[in-house]
Design an enzyme around this catalytic site. Structure first.
Site, mmCIF file in Angstrom:
data_model
loop_
_atom_site.group_PDB
_atom_site.id
_atom_site.type_symbol
_atom_site.label_atom_id
_atom_site.label_comp_id
_atom_site.label_asym_id
_atom_site.label_seq_id
_atom_site.Cartn_x
_atom_site.Cartn_y
_atom_site.Cartn_z
ATOM 1 N N VAL A 143 0.628 -1.208 -0.077
ATOM 2 C CA VAL A 143 0.012 -0.054 -0.033
ATOM 3 C C VAL A 143 0.743 1.266 -0.073
ATOM 4 C CG1 VAL A 143 -1.558 1.486 1.395
ATOM 5 C CG2 VAL A 143 -2.063 -0.898 1.158
ATOM 6 N N CYS A 144 0.508 2.330 -0.986
ATOM 7 C CA CYS A 144 1.145 3.761 -0.638
ATOM 8 C C CYS A 144 2.575 3.350 -0.972
ATOM 9 C CB CYS A 144 1.129 4.275 0.832
ATOM 10 S SG CYS A 144 1.297 5.792 0.897
ATOM 11 N N THR A 145 3.612 4.130 -0.401
ATOM 12 C CA THR A 145 4.998 4.084 -1.011
ATOM 13 C C THR A 145 5.645 2.587 -0.709
ATOM 14 O OG1 THR A 145 5.612 4.844 1.227
ATOM 15 C CG2 THR A 145 5.181 6.418 -0.984
ATOM 16 N N ALA B 21 -2.911 2.159 -3.758
ATOM 17 C CA ALA B 21 -2.425 3.571 -3.742
ATOM 18 C C ALA B 21 -2.396 4.262 -2.397
ATOM 19 C CB ALA B 21 -3.638 4.580 -4.629
#
Length: 275
Positions: free
Chosen positions: A148-150, A198
């Site tokens: 998730v995310c970075t 994202a």
């Protein structure tokens, strides 16, 4: 209709039995004092998944906790909170979370490998040789490689996203090319056995997606209902497309140094320099 109703009630009971509210069935190192009669549950709703959720200092708590709630709803699964050692891991908002296993204690073959994102902590993680080695080795064998995310940048730095479509936080999506990934701005991106989410709150969607894959749609829908996951945010500014220009400009300025630092870390990593 009666058969459909019974089927729904069984699914609801399965989700409730798996719920942390009633004593989670997914094993996370915590005793579950409320046993449940699982004799009426379809066999397909109980698995034996081994799930490894990577932890590192400076990760974003919601990146971790959102998917963890969903993974913990999987009947029969074992969820490992994995860190370099057993010390509490301080997140970027100063919440501390406890590991349940070290890198050396996790099963060799995981069903799900998951990596959360963060800010400066993620850049440090991308330069942590032992963490990248763990992610790379287990990622090559895991049935599902997720983030998730970075966290997708960590997967990429470990060499696991070359040639795969993937997403990240909207600020860092352009960096995916640095690790040979094909950037996709969708909220959840599935490419073969890679599933990436994202920014931050997308972890709930990623986790629920995996619940549906590993069980079935009705099981996942019941977990969603139990969580009352029906977002109705008070503002419509959750993406660069819908946010006011002033809000996006502030975040662009806030993170203007992040991407160059992350890019430098990526290019020194095993998976970097792929562009």
């Amino acid at each position: 209709m009666d058969d459909d109703r019974r089927h729904f009630l069984r699914a609801a009971a399965a989700a409730l039995a798996a719920s942390p509210w009633l004593g989670a069935n997914a094993q996370t190192g915590v005793d579950t004092p409320h046993p449940h009669d699982m004799s009426q549950m379809p066999a397909s709703w109980t698995g034996k998944e081994q799930i490894g959720m990577v932890m590192y200092p400076g990760m974003t708590a919601l990146d971790f906790v959102g998917p963890q709630y969903m993974f913990a709803s999987l009947l029969g699964a074992t969820v490992h909170h994995v860190a370099a050692d057993m010390k509490p891991v301080k997140c970027d908002t100063q919440i501390s979370l406890l590991p349940t296993a070290t890198f050396s204690q996790v099963p060799e073959n995981l069903d799900i490998l998951f990596v959360p994102g963060g800010g400066a902590g993620t850049i440090t993680a991308m330069q942590d040789a032992s963490l990248l080695r763990f992610v790379a080795e287990h990622g090559r064998r895991a049935k599902w490689v997720t983030s998730v995310c970075t966290g997708s940048l960590v997967l990429g730095a470990a060499g696991l996203l070359t040639g795969y479509r993937a997403t990240s936080h909207w600020v860092t999506t352009p960096l995916l090319a640095e690790v040979g990934a094909i950037a996709d701005k969708s909220r959840v991106v599935r490419d073969r056995n890679r599933i990436t989410g994202a920014g931050v709150s997308a972890g709930l969607d990623l986790g629920l997606t995996l619940v549906g894959i590993l069980r079935d749609t009705l099981y996942a829908e019941t977990v969603q209902l139990l969580a009352e996951y029906a977002p109705q945010p008070p503002y419509n500014a959750g993406t660069p497309r819908t946010a006011p220009p002033e809000a996006k400009a502030m975040l662009d300025d806030m993170f203007k140094e992040f991407n160059p630092m992350a890019r430098a870390a990526i290019r020194k990593s095993p998976g970097g320099g792929a562009s």
